[in-house]
Scaffold this motif. Structure first.
Motif, PDB file in Angstrom:
ATOM      1  N   ILE A 163       0.834  -1.208   0.000  1.00 37.95           N
ATOM      2  CA  ILE A 163       0.000   0.000   0.000  1.00 37.95           C
ATOM      3  C   ILE A 163       0.865   1.253   0.000  1.00 37.95           C
ATOM      4  O   ILE A 163       0.593   2.224  -0.730  1.00 37.95           O
ATOM      5  CB  ILE A 163      -0.951  -0.007   1.213  1.00 37.95           C
ATOM      6  CG1 ILE A 163      -1.929  -1.171   1.108  1.00 37.95           C
ATOM      7  CG2 ILE A 163      -1.708   1.310   1.318  1.00 37.95           C
ATOM      8  CD1 ILE A 163      -2.760  -1.396   2.365  1.00 37.95           C
ATOM      9  N   ILE A 164       1.927   1.244   0.814  1.00 37.42           N
ATOM     10  CA  ILE A 164       2.809   2.407   0.894  1.00 37.42           C
ATOM     11  C   ILE A 164       3.507   2.664  -0.437  1.00 37.42           C
ATOM     12  O   ILE A 164       3.563   3.801  -0.920  1.00 37.42           O
ATOM     13  CB  ILE A 164       3.843   2.210   2.034  1.00 37.42           C
ATOM     14  CG1 ILE A 164       3.148   2.332   3.394  1.00 37.42           C
ATOM     15  CG2 ILE A 164       4.979   3.226   1.926  1.00 37.42           C
ATOM     16  CD1 ILE A 164       4.014   1.942   4.571  1.00 37.42           C
ATOM     17  N   VAL A 165       4.013   1.605  -1.056  1.00 38.10           N
ATOM     18  CA  VAL A 165       4.717   1.769  -2.329  1.00 38.10           C
ATOM     19  C   VAL A 165       3.767   2.235  -3.426  1.00 38.10           C
ATOM     20  O   VAL A 165       4.111   3.095  -4.240  1.00 38.10           O
ATOM     21  CB  VAL A 165       5.426   0.464  -2.734  1.00 38.10           C
ATOM     22  CG1 VAL A 165       5.978   0.562  -4.152  1.00 38.10           C
ATOM     23  CG2 VAL A 165       6.557   0.161  -1.760  1.00 38.10           C
ATOM     24  N   VAL A 166       2.544   1.719  -3.448  1.00 41.95           N
ATOM     25  CA  VAL A 166       1.606   2.102  -4.503  1.00 41.95           C
ATOM     26  C   VAL A 166       1.195   3.566  -4.380  1.00 41.95           C
ATOM     27  O   VAL A 166       0.794   4.188  -5.372  1.00 41.95           O
ATOM     28  CB  VAL A 166       0.367   1.172  -4.485  1.00 41.95           C
ATOM     29  CG1 VAL A 166      -0.679   1.632  -3.484  1.00 41.95           C
ATOM     30  CG2 VAL A 166      -0.253   1.070  -5.883  1.00 41.95           C
TER      31      VAL A 166
ATOM     32  N   LEU B 251       4.866   9.841   2.839  1.00 47.04           N
ATOM     33  CA  LEU B 251       6.296   9.792   2.558  1.00 47.04           C
ATOM     34  C   LEU B 251       6.558   9.224   1.164  1.00 47.04           C
ATOM     35  O   LEU B 251       7.382   9.758   0.404  1.00 47.04           O
ATOM     36  CB  LEU B 251       6.988   8.930   3.618  1.00 47.04           C
ATOM     37  CG  LEU B 251       8.492   8.666   3.439  1.00 47.04           C
ATOM     38  CD1 LEU B 251       9.276   9.962   3.397  1.00 47.04           C
ATOM     39  CD2 LEU B 251       9.004   7.763   4.556  1.00 47.04           C
ATOM     40  N   SER B 252       5.852   8.180   0.800  1.00 45.82           N
ATOM     41  CA  SER B 252       6.013   7.573  -0.515  1.00 45.82           C
ATOM     42  C   SER B 252       5.482   8.494  -1.618  1.00 45.82           C
ATOM     43  O   SER B 252       6.120   8.651  -2.670  1.00 45.82           O
ATOM     44  CB  SER B 252       5.285   6.225  -0.563  1.00 45.82           C
ATOM     45  OG  SER B 252       5.400   5.623  -1.822  1.00 45.82           O
ATOM     46  N   PHE B 253       4.328   9.101  -1.395  1.00 47.12           N
ATOM     47  CA  PHE B 253       3.706   9.993  -2.378  1.00 47.12           C
ATOM     48  C   PHE B 253       4.669  11.104  -2.780  1.00 47.12           C
ATOM     49  O   PHE B 253       4.878  11.369  -3.974  1.00 47.12           O
ATOM     50  CB  PHE B 253       2.424  10.582  -1.794  1.00 47.12           C
ATOM     51  CG  PHE B 253       1.636  11.440  -2.743  1.00 47.12           C
ATOM     52  CD1 PHE B 253       0.555  10.920  -3.443  1.00 47.12           C
ATOM     53  CD2 PHE B 253       1.946  12.780  -2.928  1.00 47.12           C
ATOM     54  CE1 PHE B 253      -0.187  11.710  -4.317  1.00 47.12           C
ATOM     55  CE2 PHE B 253       1.214  13.584  -3.798  1.00 47.12           C
ATOM     56  CZ  PHE B 253       0.143  13.042  -4.487  1.00 47.12           C
ATOM     57  N   PHE B 254       5.281  11.755  -1.803  1.00 48.71           N
ATOM     58  CA  PHE B 254       6.160  12.884  -2.094  1.00 48.71           C
ATOM     59  C   PHE B 254       7.626  12.466  -2.234  1.00 48.71           C
ATOM     60  O   PHE B 254       8.340  12.988  -3.101  1.00 48.71           O
ATOM     61  CB  PHE B 254       6.016  13.954  -1.003  1.00 48.71           C
ATOM     62  CG  PHE B 254       4.704  14.663  -1.036  1.00 48.71           C
ATOM     63  CD1 PHE B 254       4.458  15.674  -1.948  1.00 48.71           C
ATOM     64  CD2 PHE B 254       3.689  14.303  -0.161  1.00 48.71           C
ATOM     65  CE1 PHE B 254       3.243  16.323  -1.992  1.00 48.71           C
ATOM     66  CE2 PHE B 254       2.458  14.949  -0.185  1.00 48.71           C
ATOM     67  CZ  PHE B 254       2.225  15.966  -1.108  1.00 48.71           C
ATOM     68  N   GLY B 255       8.082  11.526  -1.400  1.00 50.57           N
ATOM     69  CA  GLY B 255       9.492  11.149  -1.407  1.00 50.57           C
ATOM     70  C   GLY B 255       9.903  10.349  -2.622  1.00 50.57           C
ATOM     71  O   GLY B 255      11.038  10.475  -3.100  1.00 50.57           O
TER      72      GLY B 255
END
Length: 473
Positions: free
Chosen positions: A310-313, A365-369
């Motif tokens: 979920i975080i990676v997607v 964090l994933s969305f922006f990073g």
């Protein structure tokens, strides 16, 4: 005006007035799939590490080696591959690199021991290093100045689909397979890109800008003419006349090798090496160590893979948001704002102590990073002229992956072993802030500029001095 009269214009002028069309999407799709299958291969290791650690009782050093060795291969290959791409062509390196890493990914699944697995991952990384810089250089050189930033963001989203595919397949396959087979099957799947190599050979065109610089004007004209004719034939409309870019046509741009570390380009090279390393540090902290961190927090292996997926997607819509922001607000603003938000979210992720909060902060964090990745890539491609673009990309990718990819997992492994999760992600936030400061200080805006103009140094006196220096030596 008929298509046959377009040849009186320089290749960059003709490319810059091509609309976003089915033909453009086809080329970007070919490059995007190449990235997707490569990113799956890179994403494998973060998901098999917990299994290997359990099955073989690995120590921290061996875990760090497994996490970083393919990136070390990337670092070793990426600069010479960039140099070769500037000399023998972007397409040839893309094809060779894809076949290389796919074959050795397949071999990784057959490795009988951990030392042999480490060796195979190192060799596979050499092919990954050859491929990594090619798609976004192709996007810069084959799309118009109006859309090259947004197209790179869309193209880069294929990487996220590949990174998402790795934990998804781990979630679906590993619980169903014997412990000793689960990680091997993931590597076998990584060998499937061998079937994609003939597709690249047949359908991926060479960069017309590169062909022009190499004196192969007829081939460059044929590729661009085919695009022009296909668009005009399908739409029934004549393309608008190319704009006059002003000054010297790109097709006759000086080939004097100023060098990426010359006085003219030194500031740009330093900015890209430092900022790229900082942004990659964020990426590897998310991609490689999220499953480990979640397991350390007690979520269990199935929940850890699910939350990681979920975080990676969440990075995929982040890259689409970057596609809008990069053309609406510019490269520099998007880089600074996305990376700053990633720094703040890293702090919150480190201090999150329940599943809902950790998931929310991890997604931000994933969305922006990770969402910022295509911005730094197209920005880097715009810093150098065509005759040394891949070498420049190779250098900042190589330096960035050495510090952000090879050292980052070792640093994260040490921090997680010596401190708690919170302390580790405070360090990630500090690294992100350093990247923001470097771009703020050294960066210049390149949005909407002709690629050849964006790549030229602003100070003509510095350029002239660099040319003079090159003659001196």
């Amino acid at each position: 005006m008929s298509t046959t009269t377009h040849i009186e214009y320089a290749i960059p002028e003709r490319i810059d007035r091509l609309p976003l069309s089915r033909e453009t999407w086809r080329i970007m799709l070919l490059a995007g799939i190449a990235w997707l299958i490569e990113s799956y291969d890179i994403g494998i290791m973060g998901n098999v590490l917990p299994l290997l650690e359990k099955q073989y009782q690995l120590n921290s050093f061996t875990v760090g080696m497994l996490a970083t060795v393919s990136t070390l291969g990337i670092v070793l290959a990426i600069i010479p591959a960039g140099w070769l791409a500037d000399r023998i062509g972007r397409k040839k390196i893309l094809v060779i690199g894809t076949a290389w890493y796919a074959f050795f990914s397949l071999i990784c699944g057959l490795a009988p021991t951990i030392p042999l697995l480490i060796v195979c991952r190192l060799i596979a990384g050499l092919g990954m290093g050859a491929v990594f810089p090619i798609p976004y250089a192709m996007a810069a050189e084959l799309t118009s100045k109006r859309i090259r930033g947004s197209m790179t963001s869309v193209l880069d989203s294929f990487l996220s689909f590949g990174y998402f595919l790795a934990p998804l397949l781990a979630l679906l396959l590993i619980p169903q397979l014997p412990e000793q087979w689960g990680w091997r099957v993931l590597f076998y799947i990584g060998g499937l890109p061998l079937l994609y190599v003939p597709v690249l050979v047949k359908w991926m065109p060479e960069s017309p800008r590169w062909l022009t610089v190499k004196g192969r004007a007829e081939e460059a004209n044929w590729i661009v003419s085919q695009l022009e004719q296909q668009i005009e034939s399908r739409t029934g409309l004549l393309l608008p006349p190319p704009e006059n870019s002003g000054g010297q046509p790109a097709s006759t741009t000086s080939k004097v090798s100023l060098g990426i570390f010359s006085r003219a380009y030194f500031k740009r090279t330093m900015m890209m090496c430092i900022s790229f390393a900082c942004i990659l540090f964020i990426f590897y902290a998310i991609q490689t160590y999220t499953p480990t961190v979640l397991l350390k927090e007690g979520y269990g292996i199935s929940n850890a893979f699910l939350l990681t997926t979920i975080i990676v997607v969440a990075s995929i819509p982040g890259k689409y948001a970057a596609a809008y922001a990069i053309e609406r607000f510019g490269r520099k603003f998007t880089l600074i704002s996305f990376t700053s938000i990633a720094a703040v979210s890293a702090l919150f992720f480190g201090f999150a102590h329940n599943g809902a909060l950790a998931l929310s902060c991890g997604c931000v964090l994933s969305f922006f990073g990770i969402g910022v990745d295509p911005v730094i890539k197209i920005y880097g491609a715009e810093q150098y002229p065509t005759h040394m673009r891949e070498l420049g990309i190779g250098v900042f990718e190589g330096v960035g992956r050495l510090f952000g990819g090879v050292l980052a997992p070792f640093i994260m492994a040490f921090l997680l072993a010596s401190f708690d999760v919170a302390g580790s992600y405070v360090f990630v936030a500090v690294i992100a802030v350093i990247g923001v400061c470097v771009v703020s200080w050294l960066g210049t805006e390149t949005r909407g500029e002709v690629l050849e103009k964006a790549a030229n140094v602003a100070d003509s006196s510095i350029l002239q001095q660099s040319i003079s220096d090159s003659h001196t030596f």
